[in-house]
Enzyme design. Sequence first.
Site, mmCIF file in Angstrom:
data_model
loop_
_atom_site.group_PDB
_atom_site.id
_atom_site.type_symbol
_atom_site.label_atom_id
_atom_site.label_comp_id
_atom_site.label_asym_id
_atom_site.label_seq_id
_atom_site.Cartn_x
_atom_site.Cartn_y
_atom_site.Cartn_z
ATOM 1 N N LYS A 149 35.761 25.235 65.619
ATOM 2 C CA LYS A 149 35.022 26.196 66.441
ATOM 3 C C LYS A 149 35.954 26.951 67.391
ATOM 4 C CE LYS A 149 30.599 23.658 66.260
ATOM 5 N NZ LYS A 149 29.505 23.074 67.080
ATOM 6 N N TYR A 160 23.104 29.253 61.767
ATOM 7 C CA TYR A 160 22.411 28.233 62.565
ATOM 8 C C TYR A 160 20.893 28.421 62.560
ATOM 9 C CZ TYR A 160 26.647 26.070 64.494
ATOM 10 O OH TYR A 160 27.823 25.374 64.660
ATOM 11 N N ASN A 177 32.121 21.675 71.173
ATOM 12 C CA ASN A 177 32.490 20.358 70.660
ATOM 13 C C ASN A 177 33.451 20.437 69.475
ATOM 14 O OD1 ASN A 177 30.672 21.313 68.839
ATOM 15 N ND2 ASN A 177 29.197 19.643 69.029
ATOM 16 N N HIS A 236 32.472 21.638 63.415
ATOM 17 C CA HIS A 236 31.168 21.572 62.749
ATOM 18 C C HIS A 236 31.320 20.829 61.425
ATOM 19 C CE1 HIS A 236 27.364 22.855 60.878
ATOM 20 N NE2 HIS A 236 28.097 22.997 59.783
ATOM 21 N N GLU A 238 26.065 25.924 53.175
ATOM 22 C CA GLU A 238 27.102 26.326 54.127
ATOM 23 C C GLU A 238 28.413 26.676 53.431
ATOM 24 O OE1 GLU A 238 27.256 23.190 57.041
ATOM 25 O OE2 GLU A 238 25.290 23.704 57.855
HETATM 26 O O1 CDP Z 1 26.969 19.862 65.070
HETATM 27 P P1 CDP Z 1 25.993 18.714 64.885
HETATM 28 O O2 CDP Z 1 25.427 18.654 63.496
HETATM 29 O O3 CDP Z 1 26.582 17.413 65.337
HETATM 30 O O4 CDP Z 1 24.782 18.985 65.892
HETATM 31 P P2 CDP Z 1 23.459 19.880 65.727
HETATM 32 O O5 CDP Z 1 22.327 19.124 66.307
HETATM 33 O O6 CDP Z 1 23.327 20.374 64.320
HETATM 34 O O7 CDP Z 1 23.721 21.112 66.690
HETATM 35 C C1 CDP Z 1 24.566 22.179 66.294
HETATM 36 C C2 CDP Z 1 25.455 22.539 67.453
HETATM 37 O O8 CDP Z 1 24.656 23.046 68.527
HETATM 38 C C3 CDP Z 1 26.228 21.372 68.075
HETATM 39 O O9 CDP Z 1 27.408 21.060 67.370
HETATM 40 C C4 CDP Z 1 26.511 21.901 69.457
HETATM 41 O O10 CDP Z 1 27.613 22.806 69.414
HETATM 42 C C5 CDP Z 1 25.251 22.696 69.771
HETATM 43 N N1 CDP Z 1 24.253 21.946 70.550
HETATM 44 C C6 CDP Z 1 24.061 22.264 71.900
HETATM 45 O O11 CDP Z 1 24.742 23.148 72.423
HETATM 46 N N2 CDP Z 1 23.127 21.567 72.642
HETATM 47 C C7 CDP Z 1 22.368 20.600 72.074
HETATM 48 N N3 CDP Z 1 21.479 19.944 72.818
HETATM 49 C C8 CDP Z 1 22.542 20.276 70.731
HETATM 50 C C9 CDP Z 1 23.492 20.960 69.985
HETATM 51 MG MG MG Z 2 24.219 20.026 62.509
#
Ligand code: CDP
Ligand code: MG
Length: 138
Positions: free
Chosen positions: A9, A49, A112, A115, A126
């Site tokens: 990212k 997303y 974070n 991805h 994806e």
């Molecule tokens: O990336 P991952 O699959 O671990 O998490 P996700 O639930 O699919 O969420 C996608 C991305 O959204 C995360 O990697 C974070 O960058 C962001 N996110 C956020 O900003 N705040 C949250 N409460 C959850 C996710």
């Molecule tokens: Mg995810």
Amino acid sequence: MQKTLALIKPDAVAINATGEIIKRIQTKGFRIKAMKMTRLSLEIAEDFYDVHKGKPFYDDLNSFMISGPIVAMVLEKENAIKAWRDLMGATNFKEAAEGTIRKDFGSAMEKNAVHGSDAPETAAREISFFFSKMELVG
Ligand code: CDP
Ligand code: MG
């Protein structure tokens, strides 16, 4: 063998962590089947997303994802989807285990560092989002 999509990212690219993250990926035995640096438009980020549309973090996440270049990769390994998510660590960098990429490079809830796809169907979607079949040359 399974394939998954990995993104480095904008936060991690900005702090020059790209090389260290690729090193960890290769050390863990993933094959990099395809790789490119690119920058998302808002339209593309929102589409990527789409599954999170309507959630409170959706707009901030998309703004962040277009804030700078990213590196996209297709990784191949046995159980690549889970193996890459294990190497990434928990979504919230504060909850990520020691030695994971998000623990070491994450700095905020959305920032974070990486991805990873979460299931075979999302991995297929994806991967085709970023790469044509012809580009999976690795
Ligand atoms: O990336 P991952 O699959 O671990 O998490 P996700 O639930 O699919 O969420 C996608 C991305 O959204 C995360 O990697 C974070 O960058 C962001 N996110 C956020 O900003 N705040 C949250 N409460 C959850 C996710
Ligand atoms: Mg995810």
